[in-house]
Write an enzyme that holds these catalytic residues in place. Sequence first.
Site, PDB file in Angstrom:
ATOM      1  CD  GLU A   1      51.273-118.261  22.724  1.00  0.00           C
ATOM      2  OE1 GLU A   1      52.074-117.433  22.273  1.00  0.00           O
ATOM      3  OE2 GLU A   1      50.742-119.150  22.026  1.00  0.00           O
TER       4      GLU A   1
ATOM      5  CG  HIS B   1      48.684-114.208  21.968  1.00  0.00           C
ATOM      6  ND1 HIS B   1      49.028-115.386  22.583  1.00  0.00           N
ATOM      7  CD2 HIS B   1      48.358-114.528  20.690  1.00  0.00           C
ATOM      8  CE1 HIS B   1      48.930-116.375  21.701  1.00  0.00           C
ATOM      9  NE2 HIS B   1      48.516-115.872  20.551  1.00  0.00           N
TER      10      HIS B   1
ATOM     11  N   GLY C   1      48.221-123.637  18.743  1.00  0.00           N
ATOM     12  CA  GLY C   1      49.429-124.459  18.728  1.00  0.00           C
ATOM     13  C   GLY C   1      49.178-125.926  19.011  1.00  0.00           C
TER      14      GLY C   1
ATOM     15  CG  ASN D   1      51.611-113.991  17.430  1.00  0.00           C
ATOM     16  OD1 ASN D   1      52.738-113.550  17.618  1.00  0.00           O
ATOM     17  ND2 ASN D   1      50.847-114.454  18.406  1.00  0.00           N
TER      18      ASN D   1
ATOM     19  CD  GLU E   1      44.903-115.929  18.508  1.00  0.00           C
ATOM     20  OE1 GLU E   1      45.369-116.300  17.423  1.00  0.00           O
ATOM     21  OE2 GLU E   1      45.614-115.630  19.476  1.00  0.00           O
TER      22      GLU E   1
ATOM     23  CE  LYS F   1      51.574-117.992  18.722  1.00  0.00           C
ATOM     24  NZ  LYS F   1      50.798-119.125  19.220  1.00  0.00           N
TER      25      LYS F   1
ATOM     26  CB  SER G   1      45.450-125.026  14.711  1.00  0.00           C
ATOM     27  OG  SER G   1      46.143-125.313  15.922  1.00  0.00           O
TER      28      SER G   1
HETATM   29  P1  13P Z   1      48.860-121.248  15.923  1.00  0.00           P
HETATM   30  O1  13P Z   1      48.420-120.796  14.555  1.00  0.00           O
HETATM   31  O2  13P Z   1      50.280-121.716  15.976  1.00  0.00           O
HETATM   32  O3  13P Z   1      47.879-122.199  16.551  1.00  0.00           O
HETATM   33  O4  13P Z   1      48.848-119.927  16.847  1.00  0.00           O
HETATM   34  C1  13P Z   1      47.722-119.146  16.834  1.00  0.00           C
HETATM   35  C2  13P Z   1      48.021-117.920  17.586  1.00  0.00           C
HETATM   36  O5  13P Z   1      48.230-117.938  18.781  1.00  0.00           O
HETATM   37  C3  13P Z   1      48.114-116.666  16.833  1.00  0.00           C
HETATM   38  O6  13P Z   1      48.164-115.575  17.684  1.00  0.00           O
END
Ligand code: 13P
Length: 251
Positions: free
Chosen positions: A97, A95, A173, A9, A167, A11, A213
Amino acid sequence: MRRTVIAGNWKMNMTPAQTKSFITELAPMVAGQDKCDIVLCVPYVDIATAVEAAKGTNIHIGAENVHFAESGAYTGEISAKMLCEIGTEYVIVGHSERRQYFGETDATVNLRTKAALAAGLKVILCLGEVKDERLAGITNEVVSMQTKLDLAGISAEELKNVIIAYEPVWAIGTGLTATPEQADETCGVIRETVAALYGRDAAEEITIQYGGSMNDANAAELLAQPNIDGGLIGGASLVAKKFTAIVDAAQ
Ligand code: 13P
């Protein structure tokens, strides 16, 4: 047996030019890896370039979101039909976010999932608890409720095109990873919820990823857990070497 799916992903990272050079670098590194499906979910403006660059490789391309209407007055939004027409195969829905910053609710996540499935896209449906929910000991209730609400009205046949990505929001992150045991336990709760909704066979077939992560150092241990069938990778999917190492860990 269910498929292992390793998905990136991106982002809000990478321009079209960076997309082209990234995939050109990655493709030979993951060529011949056939034990897992490899997906890159990229910003809308990168999709056409990504599809072109991934032609003839084992890399599949996805979007990071989709709107639930077929068309209409939704300024700034993108429909499932638009995504399909440019060669998109997968789409991330729900997601954290999107839920946290853009007002997504389980109701809109459900609508987006339905629209994507109806158009023939494969959905990576994200869910997971926030830190306070884990600390309060209600993780299982939260993920079970999200699973039920997000999949409401989706048929068993449609479910075959759904991947669930667990997640934990506190692990995204942050460099904090759920322990393999924590991640496996919660993925197990999601699987049991799917079993209650669709039956045991569907629950055994559905791919459930872990995300938060995940990186080249911890992927092997996470992917070795019985209920974890892949990963949804943020930061580490932006570095071809790290992403390849995670793909290798899935073999
Ligand atoms: P990270 O791997 O940067 O923690 O992000 C995970 C994520 O949100 C994947 O959709």
